[in-house]
Write a protein that holds these residues in place. Structure first.
Motif, short mmCIF file in Angstrom:
data_model
loop_
_atom_site.label_atom_id
_atom_site.label_comp_id
_atom_site.label_asym_id
_atom_site.label_seq_id
_atom_site.Cartn_x
_atom_site.Cartn_y
_atom_site.Cartn_z
N SER A 146 0.67 -1.27 0.11
CA SER A 146 -0.11 0.07 -0.19
C SER A 146 0.91 1.28 0.22
CB SER A 146 -0.98 -0.02 1.22
OG SER A 146 -0.20 -0.04 2.29
N TYR A 147 1.99 1.21 0.21
CA TYR A 147 3.08 2.14 0.35
C TYR A 147 3.05 2.87 -1.14
CZ TYR A 147 6.94 4.96 2.09
OH TYR A 147 7.83 6.12 2.44
N MET A 148 2.79 2.06 -2.06
CA MET A 148 2.99 2.49 -3.26
C MET A 148 1.89 3.69 -3.77
SD MET A 148 5.07 0.80 -5.20
CE MET A 148 4.92 1.32 -6.70
N VAL A 149 0.95 3.68 -2.98
CA VAL A 149 -0.05 4.79 -3.23
C VAL A 149 -0.31 5.71 -1.68
CG1 VAL A 149 -1.34 3.55 -4.79
CG2 VAL A 149 -2.05 3.22 -2.42
N THR A 150 0.54 5.41 -0.50
CA THR A 150 0.37 6.12 0.40
C THR A 150 1.63 7.07 0.93
OG1 THR A 150 0.82 4.21 1.77
CG2 THR A 150 -1.39 4.89 1.10
N ALA A 151 2.71 6.53 0.27
CA ALA A 151 4.30 7.12 0.50
C ALA A 151 4.02 8.93 0.60
CB ALA A 151 5.03 6.62 -0.56
N ASP A 152 4.75 9.39 1.41
CA ASP A 152 4.64 10.86 1.65
C ASP A 152 5.55 11.56 0.73
OD1 ASP A 152 6.64 10.26 3.30
OD2 ASP A 152 6.03 11.18 4.84
N HIS A 153 6.38 10.97 -0.22
CA HIS A 153 7.48 11.28 -1.06
C HIS A 153 7.21 10.54 -2.47
CE1 HIS A 153 9.62 7.62 -0.65
NE2 HIS A 153 9.26 7.41 0.63
N TYR A 181 8.19 16.98 -4.40
CA TYR A 181 8.14 18.11 -5.36
C TYR A 181 7.64 19.36 -4.65
CZ TYR A 181 6.97 14.56 -9.14
OH TYR A 181 7.15 13.53 -9.99
N VAL A 182 7.99 20.43 -5.29
CA VAL A 182 7.97 21.70 -4.67
C VAL A 182 6.86 22.70 -5.22
CG1 VAL A 182 10.46 21.63 -4.00
CG2 VAL A 182 9.76 22.51 -6.06
N ASP A 183 5.98 22.03 -5.93
CA ASP A 183 4.95 22.87 -6.52
C ASP A 183 3.63 23.09 -5.84
OD1 ASP A 183 4.14 20.41 -7.11
OD2 ASP A 183 4.28 20.69 -9.22
N GLY A 184 3.48 22.46 -4.31
CA GLY A 184 2.55 22.58 -3.67
C GLY A 184 1.53 21.28 -3.62
N ARG A 185 1.77 20.42 -4.48
CA ARG A 185 0.94 19.20 -4.62
C ARG A 185 0.87 18.27 -3.29
NH1 ARG A 185 3.69 15.72 -9.39
NH2 ARG A 185 3.97 17.89 -9.82
N PRO A 186 0.14 17.73 -2.72
CA PRO A 186 0.32 16.58 -1.59
C PRO A 186 0.81 15.57 -2.26
CG PRO A 186 -1.89 16.41 -2.84
CD PRO A 186 -1.43 17.66 -3.41
N HIS A 187 1.36 14.57 -1.51
CA HIS A 187 2.15 13.60 -1.86
C HIS A 187 1.50 12.24 -1.32
CE1 HIS A 187 5.42 16.22 -2.19
NE2 HIS A 187 6.04 15.37 -3.09
N ALA A 188 1.21 11.08 -2.55
CA ALA A 188 0.63 9.95 -2.14
C ALA A 188 1.20 9.05 -3.21
CB ALA A 188 -1.04 10.05 -2.37
N GLY A 189 2.44 8.47 -3.05
CA GLY A 189 3.27 7.59 -3.84
C GLY A 189 3.01 7.92 -5.39
N MET A 190 2.48 6.96 -6.06
CA MET A 190 2.63 6.95 -7.73
C MET A 190 1.38 7.87 -8.02
SD MET A 190 3.01 3.08 -9.08
CE MET A 190 2.26 3.55 -10.70
N LEU A 191 0.26 8.02 -7.11
CA LEU A 191 -0.82 8.91 -7.46
C LEU A 191 -0.38 10.42 -7.52
CD1 LEU A 191 -3.36 7.19 -5.17
CD2 LEU A 191 -2.78 6.63 -7.38
N THR A 192 0.60 10.59 -7.28
CA THR A 192 1.25 12.13 -7.38
C THR A 192 2.23 12.44 -7.97
OG1 THR A 192 1.85 12.06 -4.92
CG2 THR A 192 -0.57 12.88 -5.35
N MET A 193 2.82 11.36 -8.69
CA MET A 193 4.05 11.29 -9.54
C MET A 193 3.83 12.07 -10.95
SD MET A 193 5.97 7.89 -9.02
CE MET A 193 6.58 7.67 -7.28
N THR A 194 4.57 13.04 -11.36
CA THR A 194 4.31 13.62 -12.53
C THR A 194 4.57 12.57 -13.70
OG1 THR A 194 5.29 15.83 -11.85
CG2 THR A 194 5.49 15.20 -14.12
N THR A 195 5.56 11.56 -13.49
CA THR A 195 5.63 10.24 -14.44
C THR A 195 4.31 9.70 -14.67
OG1 THR A 195 7.70 10.18 -13.99
CG2 THR A 195 6.86 8.39 -14.76
N THR A 196 3.74 9.55 -13.50
CA THR A 196 2.33 8.63 -13.62
C THR A 196 1.39 9.44 -14.55
OG1 THR A 196 2.67 7.83 -11.53
CG2 THR A 196 0.36 7.69 -12.44
N TRP A 197 1.22 10.78 -14.19
CA TRP A 197 0.20 11.54 -15.11
C TRP A 197 0.70 11.99 -16.61
CZ3 TRP A 197 -3.22 8.89 -13.34
CH2 TRP A 197 -3.18 8.76 -12.06
N GLN A 198 1.89 11.95 -16.70
CA GLN A 198 2.22 12.30 -17.97
C GLN A 198 2.12 10.85 -18.92
OE1 GLN A 198 3.77 15.30 -19.54
NE2 GLN A 198 2.48 15.74 -17.86
#
Length: 557
Positions: A146-153, A181-198
């Motif tokens: 579950s850390y894949m979607v809950t990690a704070d980094h 990230y430094v653009d104000g996004r919350p962190h939730a593992g893969m769910l908040t990665m730029t790579t994922t959403w690109q």
């Protein structure tokens, strides 16, 4: 035996028993398992991407002669040993990326725009590695899946941190480290990665639905686009004229959109419809979080539960029973080369229990699977299961590269990159692999492309070995040609030829040739023929070794 760890020997002496034991004719097992060598070869190829050593194979054969209990203890001990190796994590990255599909070779904007002088292929690999490095971090540190979607980094090296705009740790050693990230996004593992959403973008009227479905496919094994939906002609016409009103008002549309759209509404901070360039499209914009009001009109949520932010969504996702089931299914399908059907759920149940009872630990899940009878099966004793079972599995391109490289010491590199691991040349796809974008499902049926790749790889590796091993001035020991020299021929040293060819089969396939095998004579004849044409022992032995490396036992395990 002196290279075997004390733990393995101790396990044998203590007579430990596996959860799924090797079966004899008096048991009611659903399957007949492989012989001792076959089981250990399969285990090693799946956990490490290469064959066991001959010493390891003889060890389990000796244990098998002492009975099932001793063999099972040896097998279990090797499983535990290899689950702790770095190569195991490499294999899990390959297995999970068959679902994540991150390695596409895409570069979303010129690295030079942020001051990086990096080849696009190298940059593409770094981009794909952001989520895959989080998987490595999760497994290496025995964290719950579950850390894949809950990690704070997220994860970054200095280059990807600059490329995506992350804060790299000051004490980082230049490799992959947890980063934010430094653009104000919350962190939730893969769910908040730029790579994922690109990798899974959403523009215009799509309104993040592609992204919501990507989450569903990756973590719930549920593809909305695969659901059977029936639309009448009036609904189709309405969708053409006014899609959002049609989606809201049509019952068939709502069968999917009632859950899909609330998921999508969690990710409008990544929805940069008006971004003017590539860098702008990678930014998270907190001011866009409320744009769901203007698109779908559905409040953020997760299957009926409202969510205030992405971390809340991630927690709900991780607590969904389907999240656990999907992880188990992903690993099980990757290791067994079977596609899950309804009849298989009973077989999966103990693996799911092992996964859940060990806090979603991926190693424990894999351990449960590889100790099962069905995983180690040669054939099924139930007709229905036999139709679904892979009694012989097919090595993936990276596994094939690992097996041949381990035997020959040769890797098939193009411009410094392994042709069967990196897909820039398209060789991996030709050999049955995927490219993450256009070819998204592995082929488990050998094709003409597979045969062609094996032929060319075997020829290159064989010549490299023969040229080195037969060099009278070489430094160091031979790689494979231990029993012959450049001066030997079938006429002046027939015994050496016989012994050498038998050794090649043993080293390459993991199995000794039978006493009455015809291969030694046939390959000696091949050596004579090639030598008569080329007048070169190096080329003649290259032909022999190339033939051995293409033996079906190299590809099938």
């Amino acid at each position: 035996m002196r290279n075997l760890t004390y733990g393995i020997a101790a396990a044998i002496l203590s007579g430990l028993t596996l959860g799924g034991c090797a079966q004899d004719e008096e048991t009611d097992s659903r399957v007949q398992v492989l012989d001792a060598r076959g089981q250990l070869i399969r285990l090693s190829v799946d956990l490490r991407g290469r064959h066991p050593s001959e010493e390891e194979l003889r060890f389990v054969e000796d244990a098998a002669e002492l009975g099932d209990e001793r063999f099972n203890a040896a097998y279990e001990a090797y499983a535990d040993r290899w689950l702790g190796e770095g190569a195991f994590v490499d294999r899990m990255v390959e297995v999970f990326d068959q679902r994540f599909l991150m390695q596409t070779g895409e570069v979303y904007f010129d690295p030079g725009e942020v001051g990086l002088d990096i080849d696009d292929r190298v940059m593409a690999e770094m981009i794909a590695n952001e989520p895959l490095q989080l998987l490595r971090y999760t497994i290496d540190n025995d964290l719950p899946y579950s850390y894949m979607v809950t990690a704070d980094h997220s994860m970054a090296n200095p280059e990807i941190a600059l490329y995506w705009g992350m804060e790299y740790p000051e004490d980082g050693q230049g490799g992959w480290e947890p980063a934010t990230y430094v653009d104000g996004r919350p962190h939730a593992g893969m769910l908040t990665m730029t790579t994922t959403w690109q990798r899974y973008p959403s523009m215009g009227g799509n309104a993040n639905r592609h992204r919501a479905n990507a989450i569903s496919k990756m973590f719930l094994c549920d593809d909305y686009l695969a659901r059977p939906i029936v639309l009448n002609r009036a609904a189709v016409d309405q969708l053409t004229i006014d899609p959002e009103n049609a989606i809201q008002g049509n019952q068939s549309c709502q069968s999917c959109h009632s859950t899909l759209d609330p998921m999508a509404s969690n990710f409008y901070g990544f929805f940069n419809y008006d971004a003017e360039d590539g860098i702008d499209q990678t930014m998270y914009r907190p001011e866009n979080e409320e744009e769901w009001r203007d698109y779908s009109g559905k409040e953020p949520g997760y299957y009926g539960t409202p969510t205030a932010n992405i971390p809340e969504f991630a927690q709900a996702l991780a607590e969904d029973a389907r999240f656990t089931q999907c992880a188990v299914r992903t690993v099980w399908e990757g290791l067994t080369q079977r596609t899950l059907v309804d009849e298989d759920w009973e077989e999966l149940a103990p693996h799911r229990d092992a996964f859940e009872s060990n806090n979603m630990n991926v190693r424990e899940l894999v351990r449960s699977i590889v100790l099962s009878d069905e995983y180690r099966a040669d054939k099924a004793l139930e007709p229905g299961l036999q139709e679904r079972l892979a009694g012989r599995k097919v090595a993936s391109p990276s596994q094939l590269a690992g097996i041949i490289s381990d035997v020959t010491g040769y890797s098939w590199f193009f411009d410094g990159r392994d042709g069967l691991v990196d897909n820039a040349e398209g060789i991996a796809v030709l050999a049955g692999g995927t490219d993450g974008q256009y070819v998204t499902t592995r082929s488990y049926i050998p094709s003409v492309g597979t045969a062609f790749v094996m032929e060319r790889y075997a020829q290159a590796a064989a010549f490299n070995v023969a040229e080195y091993d037969l060099d009278p001035n070489r430094e160091g020991s031979a790689q494979l040609l231990f029993f012959v020299t450049v001066e030997d021929t079938p006429d002046n040293n027939p015994e050496a030829f016989e012994e050498q060819i038998r050794y090649l089969f043993l080293a390459t396939t993991g199995r000794p040739l039978p006493e009455d095998a015809t291969e030694p004579q046939e390959l000696t004849d091949l050596w004579r023929y090639v030598h008569s044409v080329e007048a070169s022992p190096v080329v003649a032995w290259s032909a022999v070794l190339s033939a051995v490396l293409r033996d079906p036992a190299v590809l099938f395990y």
